[in-house]
Design a protein around this motif. Structure first.
Motif, mmCIF file in Angstrom:
data_model
loop_
_atom_site.group_PDB
_atom_site.id
_atom_site.type_symbol
_atom_site.label_atom_id
_atom_site.label_comp_id
_atom_site.label_asym_id
_atom_site.label_seq_id
_atom_site.Cartn_x
_atom_site.Cartn_y
_atom_site.Cartn_z
ATOM 1 N N HIS A 111 0.834 -1.202 0.000
ATOM 2 C CA HIS A 111 0.000 0.000 0.000
ATOM 3 C C HIS A 111 0.868 1.250 0.000
ATOM 4 C CE1 HIS A 111 -4.024 1.885 1.177
ATOM 5 N NE2 HIS A 111 -4.155 1.279 0.022
ATOM 6 N N PRO B 179 -3.511 0.895 16.474
ATOM 7 C CA PRO B 179 -4.904 0.868 16.016
ATOM 8 C C PRO B 179 -5.216 1.844 14.885
ATOM 9 C CG PRO B 179 -4.740 1.861 18.205
ATOM 10 C CD PRO B 179 -3.380 1.310 17.870
ATOM 11 N N ALA B 180 -4.356 2.859 14.660
ATOM 12 C CA ALA B 180 -4.617 3.751 13.524
ATOM 13 C C ALA B 180 -4.177 3.096 12.212
ATOM 14 C CB ALA B 180 -3.880 5.074 13.712
ATOM 15 N N HIS B 181 -3.432 2.001 12.313
ATOM 16 C CA HIS B 181 -2.876 1.340 11.109
ATOM 17 C C HIS B 181 -3.418 -0.090 11.091
ATOM 18 C CE1 HIS B 181 -0.198 0.595 7.860
ATOM 19 N NE2 HIS B 181 0.977 0.629 8.461
ATOM 20 N N MET C 224 -13.863 2.770 13.943
ATOM 21 C CA MET C 224 -12.704 2.015 13.475
ATOM 22 C C MET C 224 -13.062 1.345 12.141
ATOM 23 S SD MET C 224 -10.777 3.029 15.680
ATOM 24 C CE MET C 224 -9.216 2.277 15.278
ATOM 25 N N PHE D 163 -12.920 3.073 9.461
ATOM 26 C CA PHE D 163 -13.443 4.202 8.674
ATOM 27 C C PHE D 163 -12.363 5.268 8.543
ATOM 28 C CE2 PHE D 163 -17.712 5.186 7.204
ATOM 29 C CZ PHE D 163 -18.333 3.964 7.385
ATOM 30 N N HIS E 61 -9.288 7.314 6.009
ATOM 31 C CA HIS E 61 -7.961 6.945 5.523
ATOM 32 C C HIS E 61 -7.194 8.205 5.179
ATOM 33 C CE1 HIS E 61 -4.830 4.892 3.243
ATOM 34 N NE2 HIS E 61 -5.209 3.811 3.896
ATOM 35 N N PHE F 294 -19.540 12.601 8.002
ATOM 36 C CA PHE F 294 -18.656 11.669 7.293
ATOM 37 C C PHE F 294 -18.511 12.070 5.827
ATOM 38 C CE2 PHE F 294 -20.068 9.535 11.066
ATOM 39 C CZ PHE F 294 -18.924 8.913 11.518
ATOM 40 N N LYS G 88 -16.067 15.111 5.628
ATOM 41 C CA LYS G 88 -14.668 14.743 5.905
ATOM 42 C C LYS G 88 -14.189 13.618 5.000
ATOM 43 C CE LYS G 88 -14.925 16.143 10.767
ATOM 44 N NZ LYS G 88 -14.398 17.484 10.524
ATOM 45 N N LEU H 185 -15.027 10.432 4.809
ATOM 46 C CA LEU H 185 -14.670 9.227 5.568
ATOM 47 C C LEU H 185 -15.496 8.055 5.047
ATOM 48 C CD1 LEU H 185 -14.723 10.874 9.129
ATOM 49 C CD2 LEU H 185 -12.704 10.295 7.773
ATOM 50 N N ASN I 42 -12.725 1.504 5.186
ATOM 51 C CA ASN I 42 -11.430 1.097 4.639
ATOM 52 C C ASN I 42 -11.310 -0.427 4.702
ATOM 53 O OD1 ASN I 42 -10.324 0.371 7.259
ATOM 54 N ND2 ASN I 42 -10.172 2.571 7.669
HETATM 55 N N1 CMC Z 1 -14.198 8.424 12.924
HETATM 56 C C1 CMC Z 1 -14.577 9.696 13.194
HETATM 57 N N2 CMC Z 1 -13.916 10.781 12.755
HETATM 58 C C2 CMC Z 1 -12.810 10.581 12.015
HETATM 59 C C3 CMC Z 1 -12.367 9.278 11.681
HETATM 60 C C4 CMC Z 1 -13.104 8.188 12.162
HETATM 61 N N3 CMC Z 1 -12.714 6.946 11.883
HETATM 62 N N4 CMC Z 1 -11.248 9.371 10.936
HETATM 63 C C5 CMC Z 1 -10.994 10.673 10.802
HETATM 64 N N5 CMC Z 1 -11.939 11.420 11.448
HETATM 65 C C6 CMC Z 1 -12.035 12.882 11.484
HETATM 66 C C7 CMC Z 1 -11.029 13.447 12.463
HETATM 67 O O1 CMC Z 1 -11.563 13.614 13.747
HETATM 68 C C8 CMC Z 1 -10.674 14.768 11.797
HETATM 69 O O2 CMC Z 1 -11.686 15.685 12.104
HETATM 70 P P1 CMC Z 1 -11.303 17.273 12.242
HETATM 71 O O3 CMC Z 1 -10.793 17.688 10.904
HETATM 72 O O4 CMC Z 1 -12.619 17.903 12.599
HETATM 73 O O5 CMC Z 1 -10.274 17.355 13.321
HETATM 74 C C9 CMC Z 1 -10.762 14.465 10.296
HETATM 75 O O6 CMC Z 1 -11.656 13.359 10.177
HETATM 76 C C10 CMC Z 1 -9.430 14.089 9.668
HETATM 77 O O7 CMC Z 1 -8.852 13.062 10.466
HETATM 78 P P2 CMC Z 1 -7.290 12.917 10.700
HETATM 79 O O8 CMC Z 1 -7.053 12.070 11.916
HETATM 80 O O9 CMC Z 1 -6.640 14.262 10.675
HETATM 81 O O10 CMC Z 1 -6.888 12.148 9.380
HETATM 82 P P3 CMC Z 1 -5.621 11.273 9.170
HETATM 83 O O11 CMC Z 1 -5.388 11.216 7.713
HETATM 84 O O12 CMC Z 1 -4.492 11.764 10.013
HETATM 85 O O13 CMC Z 1 -6.043 9.843 9.761
HETATM 86 C C11 CMC Z 1 -6.772 7.620 9.966
HETATM 87 C C12 CMC Z 1 -6.357 8.733 9.002
HETATM 88 C C13 CMC Z 1 -6.873 6.302 9.179
HETATM 89 C C14 CMC Z 1 -5.674 7.423 11.028
HETATM 90 C C15 CMC Z 1 -8.127 7.996 10.619
HETATM 91 O O14 CMC Z 1 -9.127 8.113 9.639
HETATM 92 C C16 CMC Z 1 -8.547 6.966 11.685
HETATM 93 O O15 CMC Z 1 -8.113 7.071 12.837
HETATM 94 N N6 CMC Z 1 -9.402 5.957 11.301
HETATM 95 C C17 CMC Z 1 -9.773 4.901 12.210
HETATM 96 C C18 CMC Z 1 -8.660 3.862 12.259
HETATM 97 C C19 CMC Z 1 -8.601 3.012 11.016
HETATM 98 O O16 CMC Z 1 -9.615 2.510 10.534
HETATM 99 N N7 CMC Z 1 -7.360 2.799 10.499
HETATM 100 C C20 CMC Z 1 -7.123 1.903 9.374
HETATM 101 C C21 CMC Z 1 -6.619 2.618 8.158
HETATM 102 S S1 CMC Z 1 -6.688 1.553 6.708
HETATM 103 C C22 CMC Z 1 -5.597 0.280 7.034
HETATM 104 C C23 CMC Z 1 -4.172 0.701 6.986
HETATM 105 O O17 CMC Z 1 -3.728 1.182 5.941
HETATM 106 O O18 CMC Z 1 -3.496 0.518 7.986
#
Ligand code: CMC
Length: 428
Positions: free
Chosen positions: A230, A263-265, A302, A304, A306, A353, A356, A358, A361
């Motif tokens: 990826h 958990p974020a990955h 979780m 959701f 990316h 969602f 943003k 979302l 994933n």
């Molecule tokens: N639920 C609720 N709100 C969310 C979520 C979510 N799953 N993901 C992002 N947001 C919001 C976040 O609060 C932020 O809001 P604001 O702009 O108002 O502060 C906005 O969306 C952008 O989020 P971010 O954390 O700045 O975005 P990022 O690109 O740094 O994070 C992510 C990406 C995957 C870490 C995040 O979406 C997340 O924590 N998701 C849940 C964990 C998850 O499913 N991870 C697996 C990723 S796919 C497998 C892999 O490649 O590992």
């Protein structure tokens, strides 16, 4: 490279920087001389706008929901190819001929056994250790067992260690599971496919014949394919950074596994199923949607969202259809699938969602399949690590083969105290 240039005024100087173009995707501004010319750094925590390398392996268009391995769309690979074939493709750049695929599969099969002493190493862990903790330890320890393939300057060593890692990962993962349930380790069976062998080592017991269910083998192989690579995600970047110092490949992959655990990955698949279990029935979904939207609540949906995909993750589409195939093959139903489908529907129609961007994933549906196959949630991220090993290894090889490769060494914006004199203990 293009003839384009970007100009910038910084530190009282206007400078021109080269702009490079890839085959597809955004152009990049080459800032390598920025510090020398202006005395300033760029600032990009989380690397949201920074390309850390050039790579010909995997391409993602997050806005369009596109994922290509060496140019081939993931949907086509998931439908028509196999994990072994995709592994060959990632490592070598082209799809194999039938002879090349047979030779590659035979080579990988020949490396599936682990040094017997490693079984003793497992016994040093507590039985309730998280299998990812065991994976970090055992994979890191491989360099203590296979020192004959750790000269990273030697392409033959790199090839052997790459094959060893891909081949041994299912054995290591299955042993981590067997250790946690107190069953004897099952040795690899080279009559079976890569994936069939893994299923037998995980679910087989010496007391009985193990029959691989073809539909489960196919689904599992597809799950491995979907996780194979990826581009420059957190764990792959970790492998590249560790490898940039010249560390041996086993140590680098152990570093990748450690990063994947979060958990974020990769840890999100375990967290997503735990979340679905906690939600339970569809009538409780709205409460969790409200929590995910609440800025004062750390809860996130979780599986959701990316960093790169601002559209449906193409891997999630394949995962969703695979759930149905596995349920049909095993003749099972899981009410959590209904909860997941409803959760997706409610989330996607919610402006929070949508605004943003979302979307589900890869991890949103994978846990439901893995659970139906019989894996405990603690094994989910291990399976991700198993499959991603080929991507890590391909990216590591690409980096080491690059004659311009340098140690990765980010800079910082320092915000601590400026220089001050030491105060003796008696005066503090
Ligand atoms: N639920 C609720 N709100 C969310 C979520 C979510 N799953 N993901 C992002 N947001 C919001 C976040 O609060 C932020 O809001 P604001 O702009 O108002 O502060 C906005 O969306 C952008 O989020 P971010 O954390 O700045 O975005 P990022 O690109 O740094 O994070 C992510 C990406 C995957 C870490 C995040 O979406 C997340 O924590 N998701 C849940 C964990 C998850 O499913 N991870 C697996 C990723 S796919 C497998 C892999 O490649 O590992």
């Amino acid at each position: 490279m293009s003839d384009n240039k970007a100009s910038m005024t910084a530190g009282g100087k206007t400078i021109e920087m080269p702009v490079s173009s890839g085959t597809i995707g955004p152009d990049v501004i080459d800032i390598r001389k920025l510090y020398a010319q202006t005395g300033m750094f760029t600032y990009d925590p989380g690397f949201t706008s920074t390309a850390s390398c050039d790579s010909a392996i995997t391409y993602i268009d997050g806005d369009e929901g596109v994922l290509l391995h060496r140019g081939y769309p993931i949907g086509q690979l998931a439908e028509h190819s196999s994990f072994m074939e995709v592994s060959y493709l990632l490592l070598n750049g082209e799809l194999p001929s039938s002879q090349e695929l047979a030779d590659f599969s035979r080579t990988i099969t020949r490396h599936t056994m682990l040094h017997e002493q490693l079984a003793t190493f497992y016994r040093g862990f507590r039985r309730d250790a998280h299998p990812m903790a065991i994976m970090c330890g055992v994979v890191g320890a491989l360099s203590a067992f296979y020192h004959d393939s750790t000269d990273i300057a030697d392409p033959t060593h790199r090839k052997i260690s790459s094959h060893r890692l891909i081949a041994k990962m299912p054995t290591i993962a299955a042993m981590a599971y067997k250790y946690s349930v107190g069953q004897p380790f099952v040795y690899p069976d080279n009559k079976l496919s890569y994936t069939g062998n893994f299923l037998k080592m995980t679910f087989g017991v010496p007391a009985e014949e193990y029959e691989v269910i073809p539909a489960v083998e196919k689904a599992m192989d597809r799950i491995f394919t979907l996780h194979a690579d990826h581009e420059q995600n957190a764990s792959t970047s970790t492998v590249r950074l560790a490898g940039s110092s010249g560390a041996n490949p086993f140590a680098c992959i152990a570093a990748g596994i450690a990063c994947l655990w979060g958990p974020a990955h990769g840890g999100a698949n375990e967290a997503a199923l735990n979340m679905l279990k906690e939600i339970g029935t569809p009538d409780r979904i709205q409460h969790y949607i409200d929590r995910a939207k609440d800025k004062n609540d750390p809860f996130r949906l979780m599986g959701f969202g990316h960093r790169v995909y601002k559209n449906y993750d193409p891997r999630a589409t394949v995962m969703q259809s695979t759930v149905r195939e596995v349920f049909a093959a095993l003749n099972v139903q899981d009410p959590l699938f209904e909860t997941a489908l409803r959760l997706e529907e409610i989330a996607l129609s919610d402006p929070y969602f949508a605004e943003k961007k979302l979307f589900p994933n890869v991890d949103f549906y994978s846990g439901i399949i893995l659970s139906a196959i019989g894996f405990p949630t603690t094994m989910f991220t291990v399976l991700f690590a198993l499959a991603r090993t080929v991507g890590w290894v391909a990216q590591w090889n690409e980096m080491i083969s690059d004659p311009g490769q340098k140690i990765g060494r980010p800079r910082q914006l320092y915000t601590g105290p400026t220089s001050r004199d030491y105060v003796p203990l008696s005066e503090r």
